[in-house]
Design an enzyme around this catalytic site. Sequence first.
Site, mmCIF file in Angstrom:
data_model
loop_
_atom_site.group_PDB
_atom_site.id
_atom_site.type_symbol
_atom_site.label_atom_id
_atom_site.label_comp_id
_atom_site.label_asym_id
_atom_site.label_seq_id
_atom_site.Cartn_x
_atom_site.Cartn_y
_atom_site.Cartn_z
ATOM 1 N N HIS A 118 1.036 -1.142 0.008
ATOM 2 C CA HIS A 118 0.040 -0.053 -0.191
ATOM 3 C C HIS A 118 1.060 1.157 -0.010
ATOM 4 O O HIS A 118 0.295 2.478 0.369
ATOM 5 C CB HIS A 118 -0.961 0.086 1.234
ATOM 6 C CG HIS A 118 -2.002 -1.039 1.135
ATOM 7 N ND1 HIS A 118 -2.540 -1.765 2.340
ATOM 8 C CD2 HIS A 118 -2.699 -1.643 0.178
ATOM 9 C CE1 HIS A 118 -3.309 -2.555 1.663
ATOM 10 N NE2 HIS A 118 -3.598 -2.495 0.422
ATOM 11 N N CYS A 129 4.727 14.938 -11.991
ATOM 12 C CA CYS A 129 5.934 14.898 -12.704
ATOM 13 C C CYS A 129 6.606 13.743 -12.272
ATOM 14 O O CYS A 129 7.658 13.393 -12.445
ATOM 15 C CB CYS A 129 6.669 15.963 -12.568
ATOM 16 S SG CYS A 129 7.578 16.469 -11.039
ATOM 17 N N CYS A 151 7.352 21.463 -10.291
ATOM 18 C CA CYS A 151 6.182 21.975 -11.012
ATOM 19 C C CYS A 151 5.270 22.458 -10.257
ATOM 20 O O CYS A 151 3.995 22.881 -10.839
ATOM 21 C CB CYS A 151 5.784 20.514 -11.907
ATOM 22 S SG CYS A 151 4.667 19.414 -10.873
ATOM 23 N N GLY A 188 -0.712 -9.852 12.423
ATOM 24 C CA GLY A 188 -1.301 -8.494 12.605
ATOM 25 C C GLY A 188 -2.168 -8.200 11.781
ATOM 26 O O GLY A 188 -2.200 -6.944 11.515
ATOM 27 N N SER A 190 -6.065 -8.771 9.675
ATOM 28 C CA SER A 190 -7.368 -9.282 9.956
ATOM 29 C C SER A 190 -7.890 -9.904 8.680
ATOM 30 O O SER A 190 -9.034 -10.495 8.539
ATOM 31 C CB SER A 190 -8.580 -8.391 10.493
ATOM 32 O OG SER A 190 -8.607 -7.568 9.664
ATOM 33 N N ASN A 214 -1.967 -13.406 15.671
ATOM 34 C CA ASN A 214 -3.135 -12.311 15.609
ATOM 35 C C ASN A 214 -3.857 -12.528 17.128
ATOM 36 O O ASN A 214 -3.765 -13.421 17.672
ATOM 37 C CB ASN A 214 -4.285 -12.689 14.269
ATOM 38 C CG ASN A 214 -3.853 -11.908 13.252
ATOM 39 O OD1 ASN A 214 -3.483 -10.538 13.214
ATOM 40 N ND2 ASN A 214 -4.387 -12.656 12.092
ATOM 41 N N ALA A 233 2.045 -10.022 18.737
ATOM 42 C CA ALA A 233 3.069 -10.433 17.926
ATOM 43 C C ALA A 233 4.488 -9.834 18.667
ATOM 44 O O ALA A 233 5.279 -10.468 18.608
ATOM 45 C CB ALA A 233 3.030 -9.717 16.625
HETATM 46 ZN ZN ZN Z 1 5.926 17.898 -9.833
#
Ligand code: ZN
Length: 249
Positions: A118, A129, A151, A188, A190, A214, A233
């Site tokens: 993620h 850019c 930019c 950890g 679900s 878990n 954990a």
């Molecule tokens: Zn940029």
Amino acid sequence: MEIYEEIARIIKQKKHVVAFTGAGISVDAGIPAFRGGQGLWEKYDPMEYAEIDAFHRDPEKVWAMLREMGDVILRAEPSPAHRALGAMEAAGLLDGVITQNVDGLHQVAGNSNVIEYHGNHMRLVCENCSARSPFTIESTKVLPFPRCDRCGQPLKPDVVFFGEQIPPGAMIAANHHASTCAVLIIIGTSGAVYPAADIPFIAKSKGATVVEINVSPTPFTSSVTDHFFSGSASAILPAIIGELGLKSE
Ligand code: ZN
């Protein structure tokens, strides 16, 4: 303990061990899970603050949440569980980490092969850019929000917002690890967020032994998990690596 001994034996025997982590491993690092309790989604509606169109519509509003999340992550230190995974890699007993977390703590704890499913909040990216830069304390102080040096467009943390695709490279690498690993250690998470939650199913279908740590049972527990450990954990992983003759500090 005997059960930890057995898992340690399995990890040592098998050649390709991969960890699959989620928010639970970072709770002890000071980062609350998004949902429930102190979670960010209790304060900010994710559809208003974590959706890519919402960011494009009103980056200033969304940056109020991003700044708060950045502050929490910048203060966080790896948990004992992160450090245990770092020690496993150093000992040649862990081939990679597939993480759904965006805090970058696996790398801080010494893991070098981290697949960021993620993205990573500790990087900023310009959608115009593609310039990338580190997210720092200074970035949290720029009002109304930081802009690209090149930019001038609004910068966004290099994380996957709702409505965005999983980075193709991360997805390919994660699926490859899941398909080829001999042991997958779920830690950890679900199993509520897809497509990440497919990973243990892929591993199991290719014959991997699935170990799950878990706090409470999940959809994985009754479907793909071979060995379930209930608890934190940060208590369980250090105990397992202790059986491997390793220390996490
Ligand atoms: Zn940029």
